[in-house]
Design a protein around this motif. Structure first.
Motif, PDB file in Angstrom:
ATOM      1  N   ILE A 181      11.612 -13.285   5.087  1.00  0.00           N
ATOM      2  CA  ILE A 181      12.712 -12.451   5.582  1.00  0.00           C
ATOM      3  C   ILE A 181      12.235 -11.037   5.859  1.00  0.00           C
ATOM      4  N   GLN A 182      11.463 -10.477   4.924  1.00  0.00           N
ATOM      5  CA  GLN A 182      10.942  -9.122   5.079  1.00  0.00           C
ATOM      6  C   GLN A 182       9.482  -9.077   4.629  1.00  0.00           C
ATOM      7  N   PRO A 183       8.563  -9.195   5.571  1.00  0.00           N
ATOM      8  CA  PRO A 183       7.148  -9.093   5.203  1.00  0.00           C
ATOM      9  C   PRO A 183       6.756  -7.650   4.905  1.00  0.00           C
ATOM     10  N   GLY A 184       5.657  -7.495   4.174  1.00  0.00           N
ATOM     11  CA  GLY A 184       5.075  -6.187   3.974  1.00  0.00           C
ATOM     12  C   GLY A 184       5.512  -5.448   2.737  1.00  0.00           C
ATOM     13  N   LEU A 185       6.325  -6.071   1.866  1.00  0.00           N
ATOM     14  CA  LEU A 185       6.787  -5.398   0.659  1.00  0.00           C
ATOM     15  C   LEU A 185       5.710  -5.393  -0.414  1.00  0.00           C
ATOM     16  N   ASN A 186       5.787  -4.419  -1.293  1.00  0.00           N
ATOM     17  CA  ASN A 186       4.922  -4.392  -2.464  1.00  0.00           C
ATOM     18  C   ASN A 186       5.157  -5.674  -3.275  1.00  0.00           C
ATOM     19  N   PRO A 187       4.099  -6.374  -3.708  1.00  0.00           N
ATOM     20  CA  PRO A 187       4.281  -7.644  -4.434  1.00  0.00           C
ATOM     21  C   PRO A 187       4.950  -7.494  -5.798  1.00  0.00           C
ATOM     22  N   ARG A 188       5.206  -6.263  -6.239  1.00  0.00           N
ATOM     23  CA  ARG A 188       5.935  -6.084  -7.492  1.00  0.00           C
ATOM     24  C   ARG A 188       7.347  -6.676  -7.396  1.00  0.00           C
ATOM     25  N   PHE A 189       7.860  -6.838  -6.166  1.00  0.00           N
ATOM     26  CA  PHE A 189       9.194  -7.411  -5.986  1.00  0.00           C
ATOM     27  C   PHE A 189       9.051  -8.929  -5.880  1.00  0.00           C
TER      28      PHE A 189
END
Length: 418
Positions: A181-189
């Motif tokens: 859905i939303q690429p590029g987020l910090n993997p902490r999420f």
């Protein structure tokens, strides 16, 4: 109260609630004058996140939240804080807030909020159709993001509340599902909840001006004037302004965070407080944002505005008079740079707005206790844009003496006592 089908109406306040209400009243055959001391969307309606957040049915006053109150004073940059210079002034508001955290009051508030949200969603689609506004709407959903399983598990009761009230969502329990859905987020999420029916406007200022233009096209008037007095009479209401006295059959008070001052002109003391929200808007997008992002544990959102991005949120209980603390906005940008790799936190414009907040997170949509010719429509907190169309239809029903589409008892002005 029985009314004729057509009336001379004055709406006080040209934010999103006042503009939408004036438009609906004018469309239904009333003659409307919209008054504002600064003009259309000159205050908070210009700078909000642009979200129609119909999934947000949980009030701020949740059971157990008062245990966190001491931290609000100790962390001036936290997601929810009380300005020290304002703390003593809001003690009466905090007392009502504490009462609203009781489980039975909380459950009743959720149910009432859900009913207003369902109506507002339907009413918004009617406004979109009748004003040819589809180009101003984004239908991209929203991601509520969580850092780890414990934070996600703690959110599940709120998601269950949404399920009981018919709100569609999908819970995601791994970063790969989130990235689709939303690429590029910090993997902490690691976990998220996705609400596919969430809507945004491309720009809340453009949206409000669009509705104001539709109002004048239908014959409504917009007048720049500061209201200094209200005097109900048996056959109408005199509205004293800095440009003279105006007469109307009925008056709607929709002046946002300033509404309690106008209510006091009638002798009504409403415990309205100000949720000061901060944001920074960037004219271009340095991150490929594909949906509205909510970082609930940190109290802020990232959303698309025009071709750029807006980072904003947090709740600061600080009234109307204290100067802004833009360190709050800077804190949000530092977090965003960590959460969205590649985001450039430079070149933005800072802003602060005043959200009109009542202790139980429900607005007042009701006739004034001291005059049945005055209708209150304020106190929507951070949900004014979301609930604007539903509120407008309910006010129009009160003006015309029709039965409201949802029960209005939970939204009465007298629910906080004298």
């Amino acid at each position: 109260m029985t009314r004729t089908t057509q009336s001379q109406i004055i709406v006080i306040g040209a934010g999103i609630i006042g503009v939408t209400t004036a438009l609906v009243l004018q469309t239904q055959g009333h003659q409307v004058r919209l008054l504002d001391r600064k003009g259309v969307a000159a205050e908070t309606s210009a700078g909000n996140a642009g979200a129609f957040a119909f999934a947000e049915i949980e009030p701020l006053a949740t059971p157990g939240i008062m245990k966190k109150a001491p931290k609000w004073l100790l962390d001036p940059l936290g997601p929810l804080s009380v300005r020290p210079g304002h703390a003593l002034r809001i003690l009466p508001w905090m007392w009502h807030f504490w009462r609203a955290t009781a489980h039975h009051r909380y459950d009743a508030a959720v149910a009432s909020q859900a009913s207003l949200m369902a109506l507002s969603r339907q009413a918004l689609e009617r406004v979109i159709r009748t004003t040819d506004a589809q180009a101003l709407i984004r239908r991209e959903g929203q991601l509520q993001l969580y850092e780890g399983a414990a934070q996600f598990q703690a959110s599940l009761p709120a998601w269950e509340q949404r399920r009981r009230h018919g709100i569609a969502f999908e819970l995601l329990d791994n970063p790969d599902a989130i990235a689709r859905i939303q690429p590029g987020l910090n993997p902490r999420f690691t976990h998220a909840g996705f609400t596919p029916d969430w809507l945004n406007t491309v720009d809340p200022l453009r949206w409000t001006r669009h509705l104001a233009h539709a109002l004048t096209e239908r014959g409504g008037q917009i007048v720049t004037a500061a209201v200094t007095g209200l005097a109900p009479r048996p056959d109408g209401v005199d509205v004293t302004t800095d440009i003279g006295t105006l007469r109307a059959d009925q008056v709607v008070v929709a002046a946002g965070a300033w509404s309690h001052r106008i209510a006091r002109m009638l002798g009504d003391r409403i415990p309205l407080e100000t949720e000061r929200g901060y944001n920074t808007t960037f004219p271009t997008a340095s991150f490929d944002l594909r949906t509205h992002l909510t970082f609930g544990a940190h109290g802020f959102v990232v959303t698309r505005i025009g071709d750029g991005l807006r980072v904003g949120g947090a709740v600061e209980l600080g009234g109307l008079n204290l100067p802004p603390n833009f360190k709050r906005a800077e804190t949000l940008l530092r977090k965003t740079a960590r959460f969205l790799p590649g985001f450039d936190p430079t070149g933005g414009t800072q802003w602060m707005g005043f959200r009109p907040s009542l202790p139980d997170s429900l607005p007042i949509i009701a006739r004034a206790p001291k005059s049945d010719r005055v209708i209150y429509a304020f106190g929507h907190g951070h949900l004014g844009l979301t609930q604007s169309a539903g509120t407008a239809e309910l006010v129009a029903e009160l003006v015309s003496g029709r039965s409201p589409q949802i029960p209005l008892l939970p939204f009465r002005a007298t629910r906080f006592g004298g």
